[in-house]
Design an enzyme around this catalytic site. Structure first.
Site, mmCIF file in Angstrom:
data_model
loop_
_atom_site.group_PDB
_atom_site.id
_atom_site.type_symbol
_atom_site.label_atom_id
_atom_site.label_comp_id
_atom_site.label_asym_id
_atom_site.label_seq_id
_atom_site.Cartn_x
_atom_site.Cartn_y
_atom_site.Cartn_z
ATOM 1 N N CYS A 164 0.809 -1.225 0.000
ATOM 2 C CA CYS A 164 0.000 0.000 0.000
ATOM 3 C C CYS A 164 0.841 1.274 0.000
ATOM 4 C CB CYS A 164 -0.930 0.002 1.206
ATOM 5 S SG CYS A 164 -1.901 -1.506 1.336
ATOM 6 N N HIS A 304 -3.232 7.735 5.910
ATOM 7 C CA HIS A 304 -3.420 6.429 5.270
ATOM 8 C C HIS A 304 -4.840 5.956 5.563
ATOM 9 C CE1 HIS A 304 -2.124 2.867 3.236
ATOM 10 N NE2 HIS A 304 -2.298 2.087 4.288
ATOM 11 N N LYS A 337 -9.872 7.469 1.631
ATOM 12 C CA LYS A 337 -10.403 6.108 1.543
ATOM 13 C C LYS A 337 -11.813 5.997 2.099
ATOM 14 C CE LYS A 337 -5.799 3.958 1.840
ATOM 15 N NZ LYS A 337 -5.011 5.186 2.062
ATOM 16 N N PHE A 401 1.623 -3.314 3.980
ATOM 17 C CA PHE A 401 1.966 -4.643 4.493
ATOM 18 C C PHE A 401 3.475 -4.861 4.329
ATOM 19 C CE2 PHE A 401 -2.381 -6.933 3.712
ATOM 20 C CZ PHE A 401 -2.929 -6.211 4.752
#
Length: 414
Positions: A164, A304, A337, A401
């Site tokens: 990501c 994020h 997001k 990740f």
């Protein structure tokens, strides 16, 4: 010798909220959601049945029918966003030195849809029926290759894959390339299209995805106490980065300056961030320092903000550690997001477009679905409605990740 300055002169977007920068921005400011029940596959057997899908991408405007038969959707999206960004920049590459222009466009996963299709063909029809284009369709560097071929660009050309954090790393390393003098212009960003059986199944098996299937538009709820996982999405974001003096000389429209970059690793766990957010905090601090700024110069953070319990709590702690508790409480924080879902390797690039537009227009888009405050997430997340705000400098976080942390610092041009 002073370090070369780098500015953003072009941007392109493919997203669940539209495939044009102005449309994408308008819908974000209005607090619209692009998350729906999945249409491009039957999700009935999967725990998560919702996604941020791209629905209005006019592929014919960018790629011929013959060429697109040989491309995975992540490639189509990346090429489309790159062409939009180049057009937006006003650059004419037939008048540029091709050795001084490079491309760094990455993907977190690459051609997962093609892999899924070809695996099905293998099981049903045998190995003799593989497509000869399977490998170039899948590999994550292929978008950068196609863009360089399209414009005849011979400068630095590669991709970065860091889950990501991919799009943010691609932009940050492109910044370094221009600063070092290895290129004058870089086309950089990320692209992703993993809404398929393997993508949904894999992330569902990890219990990473939201299962709020009866309320798709309310499923992505970063920093909210009732968050239950991220919503997978697809799309692409590409920016044209250019050395400031040459951009100024050619009369380019400059959105903002990309001034700082920090990258670290948690060295902790393959998927979970450090609970204290220390890795992300270090990346943020490095980006601010690299930009020649202080914590008090930062007015806004595009977080994020994935809508997962561990990420949102850790990022809140990271923000406090990097900027100091007092300054962390002063800045505006949002999560793109919340409206488009998590576009994985494209996220940092899409959110960098948001940072540039925020600096240009002096307005911060809302974080939608923030209805139940979480004591662990106690900062100003700009809930529900857009806010006018003079932003001098802002940060964009991406936490991937594998423990990959990357932060960019954008600032308003003097």
């Amino acid at each position: 010798m002073s370090r070369r300055r780098v500015v953003v002169t072009g941007m392109g977007i493919v997203s669940p909220l539209g495939c044009a920068v102005d449309l994408f921005w308008t819908r974000l400011l209005n607090g619209e959601s692009g998350i729906r029940r999945i249409q491009q596959m039957n999700p009935d057997e999967y725990d998560s049945k919702i996604a941020g899908e791209v629905t209005d991408f006019d592929v014919d405007a960018f790629i011929s029918k013959r060429e697109r038969r040989r491309m995975d959707p992540f490639t189509l999206f990346g090429i489309g966003a790159a062409k939009m960004a180049v057009t937006d920049s006003g650059l004419a590459f037939d008048q540029e030195d091709p050795d001084r222009v490079g491309v760094v466009i990455g993907s977190g996963i690459g051609g997962l849809q093609v892999l899924t299709q070809q695996a099905r063909i293998l099981m049903e029809r045998g190995p003799s029926r593989f497509s000869p284009f399977m490998i170039p369709q899948m590999i994550v560097d292929i978008v950068a290759g196609y863009v360089s071929i399209e414009y005849g660009l011979r400068g630095p050309n590669f991709c970065i894959t860091s889950a990501c954090a991919t799009g943010t790393h691609c932009l940050g390393e492109s910044l370094r390339i221009i600063q070092s003098g290895d290129a004058d212009v870089m086309i950089a960003g990320g692209t992703e299209s993993s809404i398929c059986e393997l993508g949904i199944g894999g992330f569902s098996a990890m219990r990473a995805l939201s299962t709020r299937n009866d309320d798709p538009q309310g499923a992505s709820r970063p920093f909210d106490a009732d968050r239950d996982g991220f919503v997978i999405a697809e799309g692409a974001g590409v920016l044209v980065l250019e050395e400031y003096e040459r951009a100024k000389k050619r009369g380019a429209r400059m959105y903002c300056e990309l001034a700082g970059y920090g990258r670290t690793c948690d060295a902790h766990h393959i998927t979970a961030p450090r609970e204290d957010g220390s890795g992300g905090a270090k990346a943020m601090s490095l980006a601010v320092k690299d930009a020649g700024l202080n914590a008090t110069d930062i007015d806004y953070l595009n977080a994020h903000g994935t809508s997962t319990p561990l990420n949102d709590k850790g990022e809140t702690l990271a923000t406090k550690a990097a900027l100091g508790e007092e300054q962390a409480r002063k800045i505006a924080i949002n999560s793109t997001k919340s409206m488009i879902g998590h576009t994985l390797g494209a996220a940092g690039a899409l959110e960098s477009v948001v940072c540039a537009l925020t600096l240009r227009d002096g307005i911060v888009h809302p974080t939608i679905n923030y209805t139940t405050p979480d004591p662990d997430c106690d900062l100003d997340y700009v809930p529900h409605e857009a806010r006018e705000l003079h932003v001098r400098a802002c940060l964009n976080n991406s936490l991937g990740f594998g423990g990959h942390n990357a932060t960019l610092c954008f600032k308003k041009l003097d």
